[in-house]
Design an enzyme around this catalytic site. Structure first.
Site, PDB file in Angstrom:
ATOM      1  N   GLY A 194       2.204   2.025  10.748  1.00 20.29           N
ATOM      2  CA  GLY A 194       3.121   3.147  10.596  1.00 20.29           C
ATOM      3  C   GLY A 194       3.787   3.572  11.897  1.00 20.29           C
ATOM      4  O   GLY A 194       4.388   4.640  11.972  1.00 20.29           O
ATOM      5  N   GLU A 222      -6.883   4.356   7.813  1.00 17.61           N
ATOM      6  CA  GLU A 222      -6.781   5.799   7.562  1.00 17.61           C
ATOM      7  C   GLU A 222      -8.072   6.328   6.945  1.00 17.61           C
ATOM      8  O   GLU A 222      -8.456   7.474   7.175  1.00 17.61           O
ATOM      9  CB  GLU A 222      -5.555   6.082   6.679  1.00 17.61           C
ATOM     10  CG  GLU A 222      -4.277   5.917   7.492  1.00 17.61           C
ATOM     11  CD  GLU A 222      -3.104   5.295   6.766  1.00 17.61           C
ATOM     12  OE1 GLU A 222      -3.062   5.348   5.526  1.00 17.61           O
ATOM     13  OE2 GLU A 222      -2.228   4.721   7.449  1.00 17.61           O
ATOM     14  N   GLU A 272      -5.510  -5.343  10.465  1.00 25.57           N
ATOM     15  CA  GLU A 272      -4.507  -4.307  10.696  1.00 25.57           C
ATOM     16  C   GLU A 272      -4.815  -3.570  11.992  1.00 25.57           C
ATOM     17  O   GLU A 272      -5.639  -2.649  11.999  1.00 25.57           O
ATOM     18  CB  GLU A 272      -4.525  -3.307   9.532  1.00 25.57           C
ATOM     19  CG  GLU A 272      -4.165  -3.908   8.198  1.00 25.57           C
ATOM     20  CD  GLU A 272      -3.561  -2.869   7.284  1.00 25.57           C
ATOM     21  OE1 GLU A 272      -2.458  -3.094   6.800  1.00 25.57           O
ATOM     22  OE2 GLU A 272      -4.178  -1.802   7.098  1.00 25.57           O
ATOM     23  N   LYS A 301       0.111   4.265  -0.289  1.00 26.00           N
ATOM     24  CA  LYS A 301      -0.548   5.447   0.313  1.00 26.00           C
ATOM     25  C   LYS A 301      -0.309   6.696  -0.553  1.00 26.00           C
ATOM     26  O   LYS A 301      -0.165   6.586  -1.766  1.00 26.00           O
ATOM     27  CB  LYS A 301      -0.077   5.658   1.757  1.00 26.00           C
ATOM     28  CG  LYS A 301      -0.157   4.386   2.586  1.00 26.00           C
ATOM     29  CD  LYS A 301      -0.058   4.652   4.061  1.00 26.00           C
ATOM     30  CE  LYS A 301       0.072   3.345   4.814  1.00 26.00           C
ATOM     31  NZ  LYS A 301      -0.051   3.504   6.247  1.00 26.00           N
ATOM     32  N   ASN A 306       0.867  -1.179   0.000  1.00 28.31           N
ATOM     33  CA  ASN A 306       0.000   0.000   0.000  1.00 28.31           C
ATOM     34  C   ASN A 306       0.903   1.229   0.000  1.00 28.31           C
ATOM     35  O   ASN A 306       1.501   1.553   1.025  1.00 28.31           O
ATOM     36  CB  ASN A 306      -0.899  -0.037   1.253  1.00 28.31           C
ATOM     37  CG  ASN A 306      -1.716   1.232   1.424  1.00 28.31           C
ATOM     38  OD1 ASN A 306      -1.814   2.048   0.497  1.00 28.31           O
ATOM     39  ND2 ASN A 306      -2.302   1.396   2.596  1.00 28.31           N
ATOM     40  N   HIS A 364      -9.531   0.811   4.873  1.00 25.95           N
ATOM     41  CA  HIS A 364      -8.234   0.993   5.526  1.00 25.95           C
ATOM     42  C   HIS A 364      -8.429   1.902   6.751  1.00 25.95           C
ATOM     43  O   HIS A 364      -9.271   2.801   6.730  1.00 25.95           O
ATOM     44  CB  HIS A 364      -7.224   1.605   4.547  1.00 25.95           C
ATOM     45  CG  HIS A 364      -5.826   1.614   5.094  1.00 25.95           C
ATOM     46  ND1 HIS A 364      -5.386   2.582   5.959  1.00 25.95           N
ATOM     47  CD2 HIS A 364      -4.805   0.745   4.929  1.00 25.95           C
ATOM     48  CE1 HIS A 364      -4.135   2.310   6.295  1.00 25.95           C
ATOM     49  NE2 HIS A 364      -3.760   1.201   5.691  1.00 25.95           N
ATOM     50  N   SER A 413       3.277  -2.399  10.361  1.00 26.44           N
ATOM     51  CA  SER A 413       4.731  -2.396  10.534  1.00 26.44           C
ATOM     52  C   SER A 413       5.383  -3.731  10.178  1.00 26.44           C
ATOM     53  O   SER A 413       6.308  -4.174  10.860  1.00 26.44           O
ATOM     54  CB  SER A 413       5.105  -1.958  11.954  1.00 26.44           C
ATOM     55  OG  SER A 413       4.666  -0.630  12.179  1.00 26.44           O
TER      56      SER A 413
HETATM   57  C1  PEP Z   1      -0.744  -0.104   5.831  1.00 25.36           C
HETATM   58  O1  PEP Z   1      -0.606   0.895   5.169  1.00 25.36           O
HETATM   59  O2  PEP Z   1      -1.757  -0.785   5.656  1.00 25.36           O
HETATM   60  C2  PEP Z   1       0.291  -0.468   6.800  1.00 25.36           C
HETATM   61  C3  PEP Z   1       0.162  -1.591   7.446  1.00 25.36           C
HETATM   62  O3  PEP Z   1       1.349   0.413   6.961  1.00 25.36           O
HETATM   63  P1  PEP Z   1       2.773   0.085   7.689  1.00 25.36           P
HETATM   64  O4  PEP Z   1       3.266  -1.209   7.097  1.00 25.36           O
HETATM   65  O5  PEP Z   1       3.627   1.255   7.340  1.00 25.36           O
HETATM   66  O6  PEP Z   1       2.499  -0.056   9.139  1.00 25.36           O
END
Ligand code: PEP
Length: 254
Positions: A172, A96, A166, A11, A9, A94, A212
């Site tokens: 992040g 976000e 997630e 973003k 992803n 997601h 992460s």
């Molecule tokens: C994500 O964007 O879904 C995500 C898990 O980001 P990160 O791997 O940076 O934590």
């Protein structure tokens, strides 16, 4: 046996030249052919990345879509537009989008339905906040998101869906759920798939972990029985790191 899926992803990162260069590096990388790979650039670079991917076998996905087929919806993008530029997957719900843009399960459900009707694959994200976890509400929150986002779908439709667990506190932040913490929620999701739909659905649906994921923790996470791959944010922005995560998934292919 579920085939692992590693999804990147991107973003709201990269410019056009960087997006094309990264996708080209991934096409040429020395990576496992036993793992499905998906990259999700910003909408505006989907077309350029699609041309770079060609018939490489790497799939293209969008980070969101609107549920209406077309019309007066300023700023939005339809499933037809995504198909037109070669997208096969769409990330939906997601964290976000849930927490920054205020998306609800009911809106996400409309999007899931539109994506399935268009013959695309939704990657439905669910996950609890730190507050939810500390209050002991992880299972309940994930269940509510699962049921609300997948409302009114048949088992056959759910079988065409990918789910991503997630935990919001791990996205992040550099804090990863331990393999055991992640497996516990994945097993709950697998049970929900069985109880709400049937055993075929629970055996088929891929459940990715996201939060992460890095080259050094990917293998341990993906060795868990109900973790079928990863949704990767930050570490998907570098070809070497993302390729290492793809190859870590391969180690766990039976
Ligand atoms: C994500 O964007 O879904 C995500 C898990 O980001 P990160 O791997 O940076 O934590």
């Amino acid at each position: 046996m579920r085939r692992p899926l590693i999804a990147g992803n991107w973003k709201m990162n990269l410019n056009r030249a960087d997006a094309v260069a990264l996708s080209s590096d991934l096409v040429n990388a020395d990576k496992s052919s036993e793992v499905d790979v998906l990259i999700c650039p910003s909408h505006i670079y989907l077309d350029a990345v699609s041309s770079t991917l060609g018939d490489s076998g790497i799939s293209l996905g969008a980070q969101d879509v609107y549920f209406e087929a077309g019309g007066a919806f300023t700023g939005e993008i339809s499933t037809g537009m995504l198909s037109d530029v070669g997208c096969q997957f769409v990330i939906l719900g997601h964290s976000e989008r849930r927490h920054v843009m205020g998306e609800t399960d009911s809106l996400i459900n409309k999007k899931v339905k539109a994506v399935l009707e268009a013959g695309l694959t939704p990657v439905l994200c669910v996950g609890e906040t730190l507050e939810d976890r500390e209050a002991g509400n992880t299972e309940a929150v994930v269940k509510t998101q699962f049921e609300g986002s997948l409302a009114d779908l048949s088992p056959e439709q759910v079988q065409k869906t990918v789910i991503a667990y997630e935990p919001v506190w791990a996205i992040g932040t550099g804090k990863t759920a331990s393999p055991e913490q992640a497996q516990e929620v994945h097993a709950d999701l697998r049970k929900l798939l069985n109880d709400r739909y049937n055993s075929e659905t629970s055996e088929q649906v891929r459940i990715l972990y996201g939060g992460s994921v890095k080259p050094d923790n990917a293998s341990n996470l993906m060795s868990q029985p109900d973790i079928d791959g990863a949704l990767v944010g930050g570490a998907s922005l570098k070809a070497d790191g993302f390729t290492a995560i793809i190859n870590a998934a391969n180690q766990n292919v039976a």
